[in-house]
Design a protein around this motif. Sequence first.
Motif, PDB file in Angstrom:
ATOM      1  N   ASN A 273       1.043  -1.436  -0.019  1.00  0.00           N
ATOM      2  CA  ASN A 273      -0.096  -0.121  -0.230  1.00  0.00           C
ATOM      3  C   ASN A 273       0.947   1.442  -0.027  1.00  0.00           C
ATOM      4  N   TYR A 274       1.975   1.000   0.409  1.00  0.00           N
ATOM      5  CA  TYR A 274       2.682   2.003   0.955  1.00  0.00           C
ATOM      6  C   TYR A 274       4.096   2.066   0.865  1.00  0.00           C
ATOM      7  N   LYS A 275       5.066   3.505   0.903  1.00  0.00           N
ATOM      8  CA  LYS A 275       6.739   2.596   0.823  1.00  0.00           C
ATOM      9  C   LYS A 275       6.913   4.114   1.443  1.00  0.00           C
ATOM     10  N   GLU A 276       8.201   4.130   2.885  1.00  0.00           N
ATOM     11  CA  GLU A 276       8.542   5.746   3.433  1.00  0.00           C
ATOM     12  C   GLU A 276      10.307   5.079   2.889  1.00  0.00           C
ATOM     13  N   ASP A 277      10.343   6.762   2.466  1.00  0.00           N
ATOM     14  CA  ASP A 277      12.132   6.757   2.144  1.00  0.00           C
ATOM     15  C   ASP A 277      12.087   8.161   3.359  1.00  0.00           C
ATOM     16  N   ASN A 278      13.195   7.647   3.839  1.00  0.00           N
ATOM     17  CA  ASN A 278      13.961   9.244   4.314  1.00  0.00           C
ATOM     18  C   ASN A 278      12.574   9.572   5.433  1.00  0.00           C
ATOM     19  N   GLY A 279      11.129   8.917   5.959  1.00  0.00           N
ATOM     20  CA  GLY A 279      10.967   9.625   6.754  1.00  0.00           C
ATOM     21  C   GLY A 279       9.413  10.047   5.499  1.00  0.00           C
ATOM     22  N   LYS A 280       8.836  10.637   4.082  1.00  0.00           N
ATOM     23  CA  LYS A 280       8.280  10.226   3.055  1.00  0.00           C
ATOM     24  C   LYS A 280       7.855   9.331   2.681  1.00  0.00           C
ATOM     25  N   ILE A 281       5.987   8.712   2.897  1.00  0.00           N
ATOM     26  CA  ILE A 281       5.325   8.605   2.829  1.00  0.00           C
ATOM     27  C   ILE A 281       4.837   8.406   1.891  1.00  0.00           C
ATOM     28  N   GLU A 282       4.957   7.300   0.463  1.00  0.00           N
ATOM     29  CA  GLU A 282       4.360   7.490  -0.919  1.00  0.00           C
ATOM     30  C   GLU A 282       3.526   6.316  -0.423  1.00  0.00           C
ATOM     31  N   VAL A 283       2.200   6.550  -1.609  1.00  0.00           N
ATOM     32  CA  VAL A 283       0.885   5.748  -1.640  1.00  0.00           C
ATOM     33  C   VAL A 283       1.490   4.933  -2.806  1.00  0.00           C
ATOM     34  N   LEU A 284       1.154   3.403  -2.608  1.00  0.00           N
ATOM     35  CA  LEU A 284       1.388   3.149  -3.920  1.00  0.00           C
ATOM     36  C   LEU A 284       0.040   2.377  -4.265  1.00  0.00           C
ATOM     37  N   LYS A 285      -0.791   1.850  -3.407  1.00  0.00           N
ATOM     38  CA  LYS A 285      -1.972   0.877  -3.813  1.00  0.00           C
ATOM     39  C   LYS A 285      -3.061   2.048  -2.734  1.00  0.00           C
ATOM     40  N   GLN A 286      -3.755   2.324  -3.643  1.00  0.00           N
ATOM     41  CA  GLN A 286      -4.992   2.846  -2.648  1.00  0.00           C
ATOM     42  C   GLN A 286      -5.517   1.730  -1.957  1.00  0.00           C
ATOM     43  N   LEU A 287      -6.184   1.384  -0.556  1.00  0.00           N
ATOM     44  CA  LEU A 287      -6.097   1.192   0.817  1.00  0.00           C
ATOM     45  C   LEU A 287      -7.618   0.174   0.637  1.00  0.00           C
ATOM     46  N   ALA A 288      -7.919  -0.230   0.588  1.00  0.00           N
ATOM     47  CA  ALA A 288      -9.142  -1.012   0.402  1.00  0.00           C
ATOM     48  C   ALA A 288     -10.344  -0.431   1.255  1.00  0.00           C
ATOM     49  N   PRO A 289     -11.692   0.026   1.508  1.00  0.00           N
ATOM     50  CA  PRO A 289     -12.246   0.880   2.121  1.00  0.00           C
ATOM     51  C   PRO A 289     -12.569  -0.216   3.398  1.00  0.00           C
ATOM     52  N   ILE A 290     -12.298  -1.340   3.860  1.00  0.00           N
ATOM     53  CA  ILE A 290     -12.349  -2.250   5.123  1.00  0.00           C
ATOM     54  C   ILE A 290     -11.080  -2.523   5.633  1.00  0.00           C
ATOM     55  N   HIS A 291     -10.081  -1.795   5.048  1.00  0.00           N
ATOM     56  CA  HIS A 291      -8.624  -2.533   5.649  1.00  0.00           C
ATOM     57  C   HIS A 291      -8.199  -2.582   7.183  1.00  0.00           C
ATOM     58  N   TRP A 292      -8.971  -1.355   7.351  1.00  0.00           N
ATOM     59  CA  TRP A 292      -7.975  -1.620   8.977  1.00  0.00           C
ATOM     60  C   TRP A 292      -9.427  -2.235  10.010  1.00  0.00           C
ATOM     61  N   SER A 293     -10.046  -3.250   9.035  1.00  0.00           N
ATOM     62  CA  SER A 293     -11.658  -4.010  10.249  1.00  0.00           C
ATOM     63  C   SER A 293     -10.328  -5.117  10.141  1.00  0.00           C
ATOM     64  N   PHE A 294      -9.384  -5.214   9.744  1.00  0.00           N
ATOM     65  CA  PHE A 294      -8.766  -6.986   9.965  1.00  0.00           C
ATOM     66  C   PHE A 294      -7.854  -6.420  11.347  1.00  0.00           C
ATOM     67  N   SER A 295      -7.774  -5.353  12.222  1.00  0.00           N
ATOM     68  CA  SER A 295      -6.951  -5.306  13.086  1.00  0.00           C
ATOM     69  C   SER A 295      -7.621  -4.709  14.577  1.00  0.00           C
ATOM     70  N   LEU A 296      -9.563  -5.375  13.806  1.00  0.00           N
ATOM     71  CA  LEU A 296     -10.397  -4.803  15.034  1.00  0.00           C
ATOM     72  C   LEU A 296     -10.181  -3.743  16.154  1.00  0.00           C
ATOM     73  N   VAL A 297      -9.192  -3.189  16.675  1.00  0.00           N
ATOM     74  CA  VAL A 297      -9.125  -2.141  17.191  1.00  0.00           C
ATOM     75  C   VAL A 297      -8.576  -1.387  17.027  1.00  0.00           C
ATOM     76  N   ARG A 298      -7.934   0.411  17.664  1.00  0.00           N
ATOM     77  CA  ARG A 298      -7.071   1.429  17.498  1.00  0.00           C
ATOM     78  C   ARG A 298      -6.685   2.076  18.998  1.00  0.00           C
ATOM     79  N   SER A 299      -6.005   2.118  19.346  1.00  0.00           N
ATOM     80  CA  SER A 299      -5.169   2.670  20.307  1.00  0.00           C
ATOM     81  C   SER A 299      -5.966   4.268  21.040  1.00  0.00           C
ATOM     82  N   GLY A 300      -6.773   4.953  19.862  1.00  0.00           N
ATOM     83  CA  GLY A 300      -6.702   6.204  20.617  1.00  0.00           C
ATOM     84  C   GLY A 300      -5.546   7.014  20.374  1.00  0.00           C
TER      85      GLY A 300
END
Length: 533
Positions: free
Chosen positions: A402-429
């Motif tokens: 989905n992305y690569k990071e070079d020297n702290g700069k994030i480059e998007v490689l592939k758009q995320l699926a709309p529910i990709h975040w769902s597989f990790s189930l939780v977030r820390s806030g």
Amino acid sequence: MKDVNHSQQGGMQMPRSNARKQKVRSTAVLISVVSLLATTACTQSSAPADSGTPAPSGKPAASEPANSGPVTFKVLYDYNVDPQGLNLQENEYNKFIKEKTGVEIKLDSPGSAGYDDKLNVLMASGSYPDAFAQGKREIILKYAKDDLLTDLTPYINDTAKYPNIKKYMPADAWLPVTDGGKVWAFPYNRPDGLSQVVYINKDWLKNLNLQIPKTIDEFYTVMKAFTENDPDQNGKKDTFGLLASNTLGNGGRMFQAAFDAETYKIRDGQVLPPEISSEYKDYLKFLNKLVSEKIMDPEFPTFSGAIFQQKLKTLKYGAFSSFWHYPSGLEVPKDVMDHYVAVNLPLHKDGSASKFSYPNLNRHYIAIPKTTKNIDKFMKMLDWAVSPEGMKFSFLGVPGFNYKEDNGKIEVLKQLAPIHWSFSLVRSGQLTDDILKYIGVVYPKEAVDNLVMAKNIGQVDNLQASLPYYPDLANFNLGKIVDEFTIKSILGNTDIDKSWDDYVKRWRSAGGDQVIKFWTDWYNKEGKNTVKQ
């Protein structure tokens, strides 16, 4: 206006917000910065012989055998975004989590319509999922009282085995699903849960030679000028100082916060909701003044979320409160929001800073039935999910895919699926610099700056978040009493001073006194030891 049955989250978002307050919720786009979680049902496969349920000592049972392979958990989930053809089992996101944690999450959803009914059928029949998502904390606590859920406290407290949970999860995130000193579910705690800011038309300020207002009186003066002094310079009297939604969750809420009429309080030894407080009365009288002087559009009761945004697009409103991400152009055209600037809330009457209050910042909770096998493994996956690496995945997806990071700069490689975040189930806030950086991949700097402001002018009402489950509360219809009086008062259909005492008596006699006693007894017995006031 608030319904005293604040069981959420739900906004944005969380126990659910009140019946009249608009839910705080962000848009899922590209990298889903503030998306909702997903789910799945049924039993578990590939479980080791060890159940992973807490041992009699109160500590988690011993780990699974060393030679155990990946474990699959089926999780019932109500996700409300289109997966757009994504295979919920075989995908890069699940593969990444399995590589990192040895756990595969299989999501299953019966759909948003009837989700609670489907879950109730499963729980009543004994066909338990391995875990399930639920946004309503009262349902979680009901299952807990029915002895159907695993107490997560031993796992949370085992910092040697699960080092990230206590380190990164905010203490107040657990309050809504804590009962009797036990924690009955794992929150999806939103980093953007403190979600609202105040917007004001900067062009109108310039046209009328006005300064950004700071106090309630200054806001009134500016909004009155926006209404009467032709701020858009079209020669017509066709503008309003304030735009509010039908729930008052947008627009009106900025003054509810300013009048300190949003939070639960301990008064005269009792736990009292804001809706019967003198502060709430003053707040209603102020909004009634705005409506009577045509400063606030009197048609606001018809302004649902969609209509609210349509009204905003007309550029006929000077001020409102709403979500931090509006400048992104995703919900409201950017050329509309270019006319507005985010500002601080009006100060309290005593000059102190006011804050938006939220019942909690949890989008939903992940609960684990007592019958689930290998809970230890599942909790290790959740521990990873709230770690810095897990949160980076939650926002950016799979590195190299989905992305690569070079020297702290994030480059998007592939758009995320709309529910990709769902597989990790939780977030820390946690709204750290890194999380802000990830959010900035999708949202413009102006929106990210607004999010920082929203965090600074928001707070969790820990007393409200901690209130215990009271089964009879839903039967009392107290929210309807509040909502009806609120609308009538603001529109001038009742004299607030003359009818206030009768309104409070009606609320109390309809079950409010019973609720107050229940809450107060709980507070005196255990609440005062856990709630920060």
